[in-house]
Design a protein around this motif. Structure first.
Motif, mmCIF file in Angstrom:
data_model
loop_
_atom_site.group_PDB
_atom_site.id
_atom_site.type_symbol
_atom_site.label_atom_id
_atom_site.label_comp_id
_atom_site.label_asym_id
_atom_site.label_seq_id
_atom_site.Cartn_x
_atom_site.Cartn_y
_atom_site.Cartn_z
ATOM 1 N N ILE A 425 0.860 -1.192 0.000
ATOM 2 C CA ILE A 425 0.000 0.000 0.000
ATOM 3 C C ILE A 425 0.894 1.239 0.000
ATOM 4 O O ILE A 425 1.670 1.448 0.931
ATOM 5 C CB ILE A 425 -0.922 0.022 1.234
ATOM 6 N N PRO A 426 0.813 2.089 -1.027
ATOM 7 C CA PRO A 426 1.715 3.246 -1.104
ATOM 8 C C PRO A 426 1.326 4.334 -0.111
ATOM 9 O O PRO A 426 0.176 4.408 0.345
ATOM 10 C CB PRO A 426 1.543 3.731 -2.545
ATOM 11 N N PRO A 427 2.270 5.211 0.216
ATOM 12 C CA PRO A 427 1.979 6.292 1.166
ATOM 13 C C PRO A 427 0.846 7.205 0.725
ATOM 14 O O PRO A 427 0.141 7.762 1.575
ATOM 15 C CB PRO A 427 3.308 7.055 1.250
ATOM 16 N N ALA A 428 0.672 7.376 -0.569
ATOM 17 C CA ALA A 428 -0.425 8.223 -1.041
ATOM 18 C C ALA A 428 -1.777 7.687 -0.589
ATOM 19 O O ALA A 428 -2.760 8.440 -0.522
ATOM 20 C CB ALA A 428 -0.388 8.332 -2.566
ATOM 21 N N GLN A 429 -1.826 6.403 -0.237
ATOM 22 C CA GLN A 429 -3.076 5.778 0.174
ATOM 23 C C GLN A 429 -3.194 5.631 1.691
ATOM 24 O O GLN A 429 -4.290 5.740 2.244
ATOM 25 C CB GLN A 429 -3.196 4.391 -0.475
ATOM 26 N N ASN A 430 -2.067 5.402 2.388
ATOM 27 C CA ASN A 430 -2.197 5.020 3.803
ATOM 28 C C ASN A 430 -1.481 5.943 4.785
ATOM 29 O O ASN A 430 -1.446 5.645 5.986
ATOM 30 C CB ASN A 430 -1.700 3.584 4.005
ATOM 31 N N TYR A 431 -0.899 7.061 4.322
ATOM 32 C CA TYR A 431 -0.142 7.898 5.262
ATOM 33 C C TYR A 431 -1.066 8.547 6.287
ATOM 34 O O TYR A 431 -2.013 9.259 5.920
ATOM 35 C CB TYR A 431 0.645 8.989 4.529
ATOM 36 N N PRO A 432 -0.798 8.355 7.584
ATOM 37 C CA PRO A 432 -1.577 9.049 8.614
ATOM 38 C C PRO A 432 -0.846 10.319 9.074
ATOM 39 O O PRO A 432 0.334 10.265 9.434
ATOM 40 C CB PRO A 432 -1.641 8.025 9.744
ATOM 41 N N ARG A 433 -1.513 11.441 9.032
ATOM 42 C CA ARG A 433 -0.881 12.698 9.440
ATOM 43 C C ARG A 433 -0.322 12.559 10.856
ATOM 44 O O ARG A 433 -1.000 12.069 11.756
ATOM 45 C CB ARG A 433 -1.883 13.850 9.386
ATOM 46 N N GLY A 434 0.912 12.992 11.024
ATOM 47 C CA GLY A 434 1.595 12.890 12.308
ATOM 48 C C GLY A 434 2.608 11.762 12.362
ATOM 49 O O GLY A 434 3.442 11.723 13.280
ATOM 50 N N TRP A 435 2.571 10.847 11.382
ATOM 51 C CA TRP A 435 3.494 9.699 11.406
ATOM 52 C C TRP A 435 4.949 10.149 11.299
ATOM 53 O O TRP A 435 5.809 9.674 12.048
ATOM 54 C CB TRP A 435 3.151 8.734 10.267
ATOM 55 N N PRO A 475 0.365 13.360 -4.456
ATOM 56 C CA PRO A 475 -0.956 12.775 -4.704
ATOM 57 C C PRO A 475 -1.565 12.238 -3.408
ATOM 58 O O PRO A 475 -0.860 11.837 -2.478
ATOM 59 C CB PRO A 475 -0.650 11.635 -5.674
ATOM 60 N N GLY A 476 -2.879 12.222 -3.336
ATOM 61 C CA GLY A 476 -3.574 11.631 -2.204
ATOM 62 C C GLY A 476 -3.107 12.186 -0.870
ATOM 63 O O GLY A 476 -2.983 13.399 -0.674
ATOM 64 N N ARG A 477 -2.829 11.278 0.062
ATOM 65 C CA ARG A 477 -2.449 11.681 1.419
ATOM 66 C C ARG A 477 -1.034 12.255 1.505
ATOM 67 O O ARG A 477 -0.631 12.741 2.572
ATOM 68 C CB ARG A 477 -2.572 10.486 2.361
ATOM 69 N N LEU A 478 -0.295 12.200 0.413
ATOM 70 C CA LEU A 478 1.048 12.776 0.448
ATOM 71 C C LEU A 478 1.023 14.295 0.554
ATOM 72 O O LEU A 478 2.052 14.903 0.875
ATOM 73 C CB LEU A 478 1.842 12.347 -0.787
ATOM 74 N N LEU A 479 -0.115 14.906 0.307
ATOM 75 C CA LEU A 479 -0.225 16.336 0.588
ATOM 76 C C LEU A 479 -0.015 16.582 2.077
ATOM 77 O O LEU A 479 0.684 17.525 2.477
ATOM 78 C CB LEU A 479 -1.591 16.860 0.151
#
Length: 501
Positions: A425-435, A475-479
């Motif tokens: 699962i790439p970071p654009a899909q699963n990154y949680p802010r604060g990690w 892209p995605g959660r990478l913002l």
């Protein structure tokens, strides 16, 4: 008032000195910056090499002819302009044993630095440099050190006065190719150094083949020749350290010779000559130190949680990737101690590059914030209690600290994000802010960890596979990741203090 008498040679040569002063902006001085004026022998007076511009007074954007003349017929010459490599358009021999190389260029902005090199086929050697116009060459700005870094730094990134890390990559069998070769690497290193970054360079053998196949001494000779070229090249003197290969315990990093994968023993043979007579120097660490004694030489990272290979020397946590590393470090330690006993020092590594991906989707985190994952032990019973998340870096540290010649050496996390290879699962899909904040706080509390580099910032090679990892593309959660990274650079926090026991 009686002054000191002016020496006769100075009275004779003052017009020459005045001419040198007037034309100084358009002459290329020797590396030392000294100009030799030798009285009494006019034929010996000169400044070499010499640079002439036509026209001599330039405006940015104007076409110009540049000629470099020297008294040695240097082979494989190169000119760099603001770091960009420019082979000559041609050359000729002059009467009186001098040679001229010429370029047709577009005049850059004032303050642009031109540097003349020779013998670039084995590592460019600087002969001289000049700054065009009245400006000043860019210099490395002082920065506050941070452990934060990236793989493939975007040259336009604002580091907010922080001195972070950039990880670059080059391939031995593409040494003269675009982007992955030495010329483009040197330009990227200059860009990062100008931005105040410390640069680590990963040296692979070929795409899909991290290091020469096991037992292939001819491929190893080719690899070591390129390593020597990198270490010798004056354009790369600002490199902080080289690390040898990456992910070589995996099948995908041995795809050109799957029947001869890089074993722990073969890696140690490549790195510091394990298994060879102690007086042999055909290995990476001794080759690099011979050419550049100050640059650091690091063991390249293994891929965590990979079962493609194992190691004969079992680690206390008997997972295949840790057994592999334990066997490798034991071999490095044995070779370094054997060389030291024979009076050959400095054969041990200067540190270790490691991979430490996060696993914010781990089932063990049920009921806990996924952003807190870097601060938590995820000890997976199916893996003999090995760390299954970001804290895998602690398992790597335990192996490093188990041997006398590597104990206490720094480790550099040269690749981190929230992509677990076995999950996909790439970071654009699963990154949680604060990690990333949690990961940085975790490594700031561990002095043996020197760098935390996000994979990646911007891939300028044209490979779009990594867009879902890119801090520049976002892209995605990478913002969220990109905004957090930028905010962390602007945070002025004191490093975590540990109680002294």
């Amino acid at each position: 008032m009686t002054g000191r008498a002016i020496p006769s040679w100075l009275r004779r040569w003052w017009p020459v000195l005045l001419l040198v002063a007037l034309l100084g902006g358009y002459w290329l001085l020797p590396i030392s910056g000294q100009v030799a004026i030798l009285p009494g022998d006019e034929a010996r007076v000169g400044i070499w090499p010499q640079v002439r511009l036509d026209p001599p007074l330039l405006q940015p954007g104007q076409e110009m002819a540049l000629r470099v003349t020297d008294t040695v017929a240097w082979p494989y010459v190169l000119l760099t302009m603001a770091g960009r490599a420019l082979p000559p358009d041609g050359w000729w021999e002059n009467p009186g044993e001098s040679w001229t190389w010429y370029w047709t260029l577009i005049a850059p902005e004032a303050g642009t630095e031109l540097i003349f090199y020779h013998d670039c086929h084995t590592g460019c050697i600087e002969r001289g440099r000049v700054i065009l116009g009245q400006g000043e060459a860019a210099s490395n700005p002082p920065g506050i050190p941070t452990k934060l870094g990236v793989v493939f730094a975007n040259p336009t990134r604002d580091w907010h006065g922080r001195s972070g890390w950039d990880v670059e990559l080059t391939y031995a069998n593409l040494g003269d190719a675009e982007y992955w070769g030495i010329d483009d690497l040197a330009q990227r290193v200059l860009q990062s150094r100008t931005n105040g970054l410390r640069v680590l360079v990963r040296v692979d053998y070929a795409q899909g083949q991290s290091l020469p196949p096991a037992g292939d001494e001819l491929a190893l000779s080719e690899y070591l020749a390129y390593v020597r070229r990198l270490a010798r090249d004056d354009r790369l003197k600002g490199v902080y350290g080289y690390f040898i290969g990456s992910g070589y315990n995996s099948a995908e990093a041995n795809s050109q010779a799957p029947d001869r994968p890089v074993t722990p023993e073969w890696y140690a043979r490549v790195f510091n000559g394990y298994g060879k007579p102690v007086d042999h120097r055909d290995n990476a660490v001794q080759t690099i130190r011979q050419e550049n004694p100050t640059v650091r030489v690091l063991v390249g990272p293994m891929q965590p949680w990979n079962r493609d290979q194992d190691g004969e020397q079992r680690f206390e946590i008997a997972a295949p990737w840790l057994n592999y590393m334990n066997t490798l470090v034991a071999a490095l330690d044995e070779a370094a101690r054997a060389k030291a006993a024979a009076g050959i020092p400095l054969a041990a590594p200067d540190g270790f590059a490691v991979q430490a991906p996060g696993r914010p989707d781990a089932p063990e985190l049920t009921g806990q914030s996924s952003a807190e994952e870097p601060r938590l032990d995820i000890l997976r019973a199916a893996w003999s209690g090995a760390q299954a998340g970001f804290r895998v870096y602690r398992d790597w540290l335990a192996v490093v600290n188990a041997y006398s010649t590597t104990r206490g050496l720094p480790i550099y996390i040269t690749s981190t994000n929230t992509f677990a290879p076995d999950q996909g699962i790439p970071p654009a899909q699963n990154y949680p802010r604060g990690w990333l904040t949690a990961a940085l706080e975790e490594v700031n509390a561990e002095p043996q960890v020197q760098a935390l580099c996000w994979f990646l910032d911007e891939d300028r090679s044209g490979d779009a596979r990594w867009d879902f990892f890119s801090l520049t593309r976002r892209p995605g959660r990478l913002l969220d990741t990109a905004e957090e990274f930028d905010a962390l650079l602007q945070t002025r926090q004191a490093p975590a203090l540990r109680a002294i026991r």
